[in-house]
Every structure is written in C-alpha cells, then in structure tokens.
Design a protein around this motif. Structure first.
Motif, short mmCIF file in Angstrom:
data_model
loop_
_atom_site.label_atom_id
_atom_site.label_comp_id
_atom_site.label_asym_id
_atom_site.label_seq_id
_atom_site.Cartn_x
_atom_site.Cartn_y
_atom_site.Cartn_z
N ARG A 65 -2.83 6.98 -8.82
CA ARG A 65 -2.81 5.52 -8.92
C ARG A 65 -3.79 4.87 -7.96
O ARG A 65 -4.30 3.79 -8.21
N SER A 66 -4.03 5.53 -6.87
CA SER A 66 -4.96 4.97 -5.89
C SER A 66 -6.42 5.20 -6.27
O SER A 66 -7.32 4.67 -5.64
N GLY A 67 -6.66 6.05 -7.32
CA GLY A 67 -8.04 6.34 -7.74
C GLY A 67 -8.73 7.36 -6.88
O GLY A 67 -9.95 7.53 -6.98
N GLU A 68 -7.98 8.06 -6.05
CA GLU A 68 -8.59 9.05 -5.17
C GLU A 68 -8.21 10.44 -5.66
O GLU A 68 -7.51 11.21 -4.98
N GLU A 90 -13.27 5.65 4.44
CA GLU A 90 -12.27 4.72 3.99
C GLU A 90 -11.33 5.36 2.99
O GLU A 90 -10.12 5.08 2.96
N ALA A 91 -11.86 6.24 2.16
CA ALA A 91 -11.01 6.93 1.18
C ALA A 91 -10.04 7.87 1.87
O ALA A 91 -8.88 8.00 1.46
N ARG A 92 -10.50 8.54 2.92
CA ARG A 92 -9.60 9.44 3.65
C ARG A 92 -8.44 8.64 4.27
O ARG A 92 -7.28 9.02 4.18
N ALA A 93 -8.80 7.53 4.90
CA ALA A 93 -7.76 6.70 5.52
C ALA A 93 -6.80 6.17 4.48
O ALA A 93 -5.57 6.09 4.70
N LYS A 94 -7.34 5.80 3.34
CA LYS A 94 -6.50 5.27 2.26
C LYS A 94 -5.52 6.32 1.80
O LYS A 94 -4.32 6.04 1.59
#
Length: 734
Positions: A65-68, A90-94
């Motif tokens: 759902r987060s797109g990652e 930023e993707a890692r933190a997300k």
C-alpha cells in the motif's frame, strides 16, 4: 520420582515398588528437567508461528500500500527484519516507520541498503537482425520485468539481462514506459540503436523503406511519452538506387521530386533554385534518401538544373546518381545556346548522358553547302546533332583534302530524318561534281548552281538531276560546264571515218554539230569524244558549222577551232576547190574569228573500169543525195562535197560515158517537172565539167515524174523520187 531437599530418594508408598537406590536419584532429576524444557520450547514455538505469519502478511500489505514493493520483511516472533535495495533514503525511513506503527511489532531491524546513484541514468538497446542486446540501468525489478517483456514481445532473441543493473537516478515518472516506447521504435528498423540518457532519447539506424522512414520520423517529431525528449534522430533513410532528383518546370512553376540526401542539402538546394528562378513557384515533393553523390557535388548539379530551367519556360532536368538528363523545347536560339553551353560544361563528377532539347522552330527550313576550290562551308539548319555530324562526315568523305567549315544551327520544323538523309546524300554527291558552286536544300527542293568539275561531272550531275530520288525536286539549270581555255573544238576526216573532239558549250550545240555532220557528210562512221565545256567564244556554233561545211569538201583533213582561230587543213578533190573553200570561209566567218587554210590537191585515184566507177558512184549516192534549192536547178551548197567526190571517182575512169538523169516528184505540172528535171541534170553536168570531167563524156537528160522509185502519195516517197541518177558506161576515150 522427586528430588527432595536432603538429596535422598525415597521409595514409593507402601504397597508400591521398592525405593530406588540412592545413587540414581540425580540422573533422574536431570532428565526430568530437560524434558520439561523441551516441552516449554515446543509450546512457545507452537504459539509463535501463527503470530509471525500474521505479522508478515500484514507487513507485506503495508509495504504494497505504501508503494515500496522493493522492500522485503521477515519476523522472528514479533521482531521484524527489513531487507532490500532502496532508491532513496526517504523510502527506507518510510518503510521503517510503517512497520513500527504496525500493531504487534516489538522492534524493527533495518538491514536495507541504498542503491548506487548513476548520473546520467542510461539505458540502451542494440538491434542486429533477430538479436536485441540490452544494457544500462533500471530503477527496479518491476521496471526490469516490464522492459524484458517488451523486448521479448518484438520476437527478437534478447540478450544482456545480466547487464541491466538497478540503480538510483532514473528520471521522474515511469522509466519502464520510456524504455518500452524506445524499444518499440527500434523494432521498426532492420537494425539500429536506441539510447536513453536520463529522459533524452537518441535513435540511430537505417530504415527499410521510405514509408517506414517517414512514419518513424513523424512519430519521433510528434508528441513523446511524458518525461521523454528527442536528443538525436540519426536514422538514415533507405539507400535509393538510382538516386533521383527531378526538376520539372511548367506554367505553374517548378516541381521537385525524387530524393535529397539531407535536410541541410534540401534547404541549400531550395535556396539556390529560388535565387536562379526568382518569382517562380517551387513545389518541393522530394524525400530523404541515402545513396547520393557527395553533397557539394550534388548541389552543383542541382544548380545546373536551375540554370537550365531558367533558360526555358518548360522543361525537365533529371539527376540519376552521377548522370544528368535535360529535356526541353527551346523557344529561341538564345535559349538553345544557353542550354548547349550548359551541356558542354557539366559539374565535376557528373556527365550529361541525355540532351533531348528541341531546337527552335524555323520556316522555311533550309540549308546550304557552298564550295570554293579549297573549302566547303555548311550554313543553314540541321534537325539534330547526329544529322549534322553525318552531313559533315559525308562532305569530308566526298571531298577529300577540302576543308569543311560547319556553321549550321540546329532547328526544328524540318523534314523527316529519312527525307533529310536523302536530300543530304544527294546534295553532297552533286557538290562533289562542282569545282565551285553550291547545293541549297529548302524542304524537299534542291537547287544546284556553280561550275562543274569537268565535263563528265557535268553530264552525270544533269543526269542525276533529271532522275532525282523519290520525293526530291531538283533544279540544276544554274550549273555551268567547266571553263575551258583555250576553247578547242575539232573534227577530223580520214577515209570513211570522222572523229569529233574538243568541247561544245551545251547539249543543243552538240546536237546541232552532229546534225551538220549527218547532213553534209556521207554517213561516215563517227567517233565522238567531245565533251561539254564552258568558255566558248561568242558565235562558236555558227563558226564551227561554217568550218564543217568546208571540211565536207575535203578528201581528208581537219577543221580545228581554238578560241577564235580556225585552221582548215587537208586535201581537195578537184582543181580550184582550195580557193573556193578559202573564200567561202572568209565570207562566212565574222570577227573576231580568223582563218588559216592549208590545203593541197589529193593524189589522183587509181585507174578504174566502168563497173568499178559505177560501184564507186553508187556507193556515194546511197550515202547522200544531190540537193537543189527548192523548185530550182541551183545546186545546194551542202552537196558540193558529194559532187567533188563524184568528180574524183569519175576521173579514175576517163574512157567511160557518164549519163546524168534527173527525176522529180509529182508536185506541180508535168511539163514543169520535166523541165526542172532536165535543168537539174544539166546543172550536175556543168558542175562535173567544171571539176575536170571532159564535157564529151557527159550527157544529161530529165525524166520528170517518170520512173518513180517510191509512191508519190507520201512525203517520204516524194523525197526518194527527187533524185539524180548517174550511169557509167564504157565509151571512147575523150
């Protein structure tokens, strides 16, 4: 068994087994504890498995759902471990934050890494036949899968999957969409290459055909996928063979068709043509293609086409590889000369292989060959270069050693090639028979003028003019016979033969001279070696006939006329004839003619018998007739030669009697005819007596119309009946 506090082991209650030995009690205790631990672990593990599965499923959903989707998660109990290669911090933190916030997660252990960043972010594909080789960077496994799927969908064998490396730095947006679009364009080429650098696309290769090239170019110059720009379009059009460029001019303007080697060359060609054809509308319908000569040389040929079309209101110039064709109809000689000058100087690397330019139309269509002793000048018009060349070659062949100067111009409106060739051949053949002069052809009419080379040439030229080739009308009236100097004419009489030599001014004079020989002489065998010749003195025919009438009185001799000097030589057949002949010549010849007479008496003939004399007389009278003036007994002067020969023959037989009998035709009264016949007989008797035949040997009688030898109802019969008969008989010597 239970281990107590004192460390001793007791037996079971009474009634049970006996108590174990004291030494086994610690071992049993340890085994019990181990079993209890295993049972506890199994119980805990069994309880944790549903928890980990539930947490993993929930975590995957959160990541999706987060797109990652690049991240992967695993659980040890309630502890999560993150793995994967991230495109950004930023993707890692997300991802970490998303898992920490998830219920049931105790701790999150982050083992992800950050993908290397690539600047520029490049992707390339090379197509060679049925093989497609990939290389470069992709932002994700998902993008990689889409790109590979698009590559395999082309039907090519795809290589280089291992060279596609995930990396950071992809341009914003859907990089896979950019790559798959680029691969689709590459698939339209037989071979080539595409390169994506960040979002800029470069495509190169060669199109299979012009339609494919035009379609691909239109696509690349049209709207591109979002995030893509066209950095370089290096697709070559197909090779055109031959490489054509055609410029056609008509009243509407100039239309360009065929191919140009590049857009720059197209622009330069249009700029040049507009400068050469100011105010003329130019419609460009050319297409790009490969296969042209060097561009600078090709542009020179295009400029030649512009200069050619600037000279005429309509025409066509075509370039095919390194050849040029020019087709036009010249409105005037200035335009034709301009195109001819262009033809003589093709641009470097090109040759003009077709020059179908119709020269200007002229009327009347005429040409002329003028001959001087040392050269021939060709003027007027010729229908084509080939016709002119053939005419020049024919003139050189017919007139070896004579210079040929070609001043002809090409023109249209003339006869057919066949008619031109016929007139050319005829005119050249006749010109070769002239020393000076001209042959002029206008349409199908040939006019010949000048002086013949010699008498034979004059004769054959007039024969040819009288029977020209079909379709030609020939006038040779202005052709003169060759000029003769000195102008010599001669007739020699020897035995029973005449020889005619020298020259006469025209055929009418020739026939008149032959008629004189036929009439005044005795039908001797004539050998005519005379020829026509110009330059005869005025009064030639009268002088020649006067000389011949006196030559007719000679036994043997010659009359020779050289310009205005006449010489008569030979033998006379009776005494006094020399003086008569000289006097008659002096009387008949007029100035500027002069005479020289050299005559002598003929040797006497051998004695003969009466029959021999009769035969000699008969032979003479068969060959000629003694003529008289009409209705008169006066002897015609044309018969003096015959009478001199009769006297000479009769002198050979002095012991004979000669009877002279006169006859007439039926015209007139019988008495008059009788008298005329008697008087004519007496005139002959008198002439023979004056010629030396003894009067006593001669007798004359007239029979009028008696004893005719032919009917008197025809002119021919009457002519035969007007005659003198001579009979020789034996008699006393006088």
């Amino acid at each position: 068994m239970v281990e107590d506090a004192s460390g001793t082991v007791s037996k079971a209650g009474e009634g049970g087994s006996a108590r174990a030995p004291r030494r086994w009690r610690p071992a049993v205790l340890l085994l019990g504890l181990a079993a209890l631990a295993l049972l506890a672990v199994a119980t805990i593990a069994t309880a944790e498995r549903p928890v980990e599965a539930e947490l993993t499923a929930r975590a995957v959903g959160v990541l999706d759902r987060s797109g990652e989707s690049w991240a992967a998660v695993s659980f040890d109990g309630r502890d999560a471990t993150l793995t994967g290669e991230s495109l950004a911090e930023e993707a890692r933190a997300k991802v970490r934050a998303s898992l920490r916030e998830m219920f049931g997660v105790r701790i999150v252990k982050d083992e992800t890494t950050l993908l290397p960043e690539r600047r520029p972010f490049t992707f390339s594909a090379v197509k060679s036949g049925k093989t497609l080789a990939l290389d470069g960077y992709v932002p994700s496994k998902y993008a990689l899968a889409r790109i590979l799927a698009a590559a395999r969908a082309t039907g090519a064998t795809v290589t280089g999957e291992d060279r596609l490396i995930r990396a950071r730095g992809a341009p914003p947006g859907d990089f896979a969409a950019l790559a798959t679009f680029a691969i689709a364009q590459l698939d339209r080429l037989p071979s080539g290459r595409i390169t994506l650098s960040d979002g800029a696309l470069a495509i190169e290769g060669r199109a299979a055909d012009l339609a494919g090239y035009d379609a691909l170019r239109a696509t690349m110059e049209g709207p591109l996928p979002q995030g893509m720009t066209l950095a370089r379009f290096a697709v070559r059009p197909p090779v055109a063979s031959p490489f054509l460029f055609i410029a056609t001019r008509d009243p509407a303007g100039v239309r360009l068709s065929g191919y140009v080697p590049s857009e720059d060359a197209r622009a330069e060609a249009l700029r040049a043509l507009r400068g050469l054809l100011p105010g003329v509308d130019i419609r460009d319908e050319t297409r790009l293609a490969d296969g042209a000569p060097a561009t600078d040389l090709w542009l020179r040929a295009v400029r030649l086409a512009g200069r050619a079309l600037a000279a005429v209101p309509g025409g066509r110039v075509g370039l095919a590889d390194s050849t040029i064709s020019i087709e036009a109809s010249a409105p005037d000689f200035a335009a034709y000369d301009a195109l001819t000058a262009i033809r003589r100087a093709p641009p470097e690397g090109f040759q003009i292989t077709r020059f179908a330019v119709e020269p200007p139309r002229v009327a009347p269509f005429a040409w002329k060959l003028a001959r001087a002793p040392e050269r021939v000048v060709l003027t007027g018009y010729a229908p084509s270069d080939e016709a002119r060349r053939l005419l020049v070659d024919a003139a050189r062949g017919a007139l070896p050693g004579v210079g040929v100067v070609d001043e002809m111009r090409l023109a249209s409106g003339g006869p057919s090639p066949e008619a031109w060739a016929t007139a050319s051949s005829f005119a050249v053949a006749q010109l070769a028979k002239l020393r000076v002069g001209a042959a002029q052809v206008t349409g199908a009419r040939v006019l010949l003028a000048g002086e013949a080379l010699d008498s034979a040439s004059y004769g054959t030229l007039h024969q040819a003019a009288a029977q020209p080739p079909a379709g030609l009308a020939v006038d040779a009236g202005a052709v003169r016979p060759p000029a003769i100097s000195p102008y010599v004419f001669a007739v020699r009489r020897e035995g029973d033969a005449l020889t005619l030599s020298g020259f006469y001014p025209d055929e009418a004079a020739h026939q008149a001279l032959r008629a004189t020989l036929e009439r005044d002489f005795l039908k001797e065998k004539l050998t005519d070696v005379s020829a026509i010749g110009g330059g005869a003195p005025k009064g030639f025919l009268d002088a020649a006939q006067a000389g011949l009438s006196q030559l007719a009185r000679l036994g043997t001799g010659e009359m020779r006329l050289s310009d205005t000097q006449m010489r008569l030589s030979g033998t006379v057949l009776r005494p006094g004839a020399d003086a008569e002949i000289a006097g008659e010549l002096a009387r008949r010849l007029q100035a500027p003619f002069t005479t020289e007479v050299a005559l002598e008496a003929a040797p006497p003939g051998a004695p003969a018998t009466a029959p021999e004399c009769q035969k000699s007389v008969n032979d003479l009278l068969v060959r000629a007739t003694i003529l008289f003036d009409s209705g008169s007994p006066r002897i015609d002067r044309r018969s003096l030669g015959l009478l001199d020969r009769l006297a000479f023959s009769l002198a050979r037989c002095p012991g004979t009697i000669v009877e002279i009998t006169g006859h007439t035709d039926s015209d007139g009264a019988a008495a008059a005819n009788q008298l005329l016949s008697e008087m004519r007989a007496e005139a002959v008797v008198g002439y023979l007596a004056d010629a030396g035949i003894a009067r006593g040997r001669l007798s004359g009688a007239g029979y009028g119309t008696a004893r005719p030898v032919a009917p008197n109802d025809t002119e021919a019969g009457k002519a035969l009946n007007r005659r003198i008969e001579i009979t020789v008989k034996e008699g006393a010597s006088q």
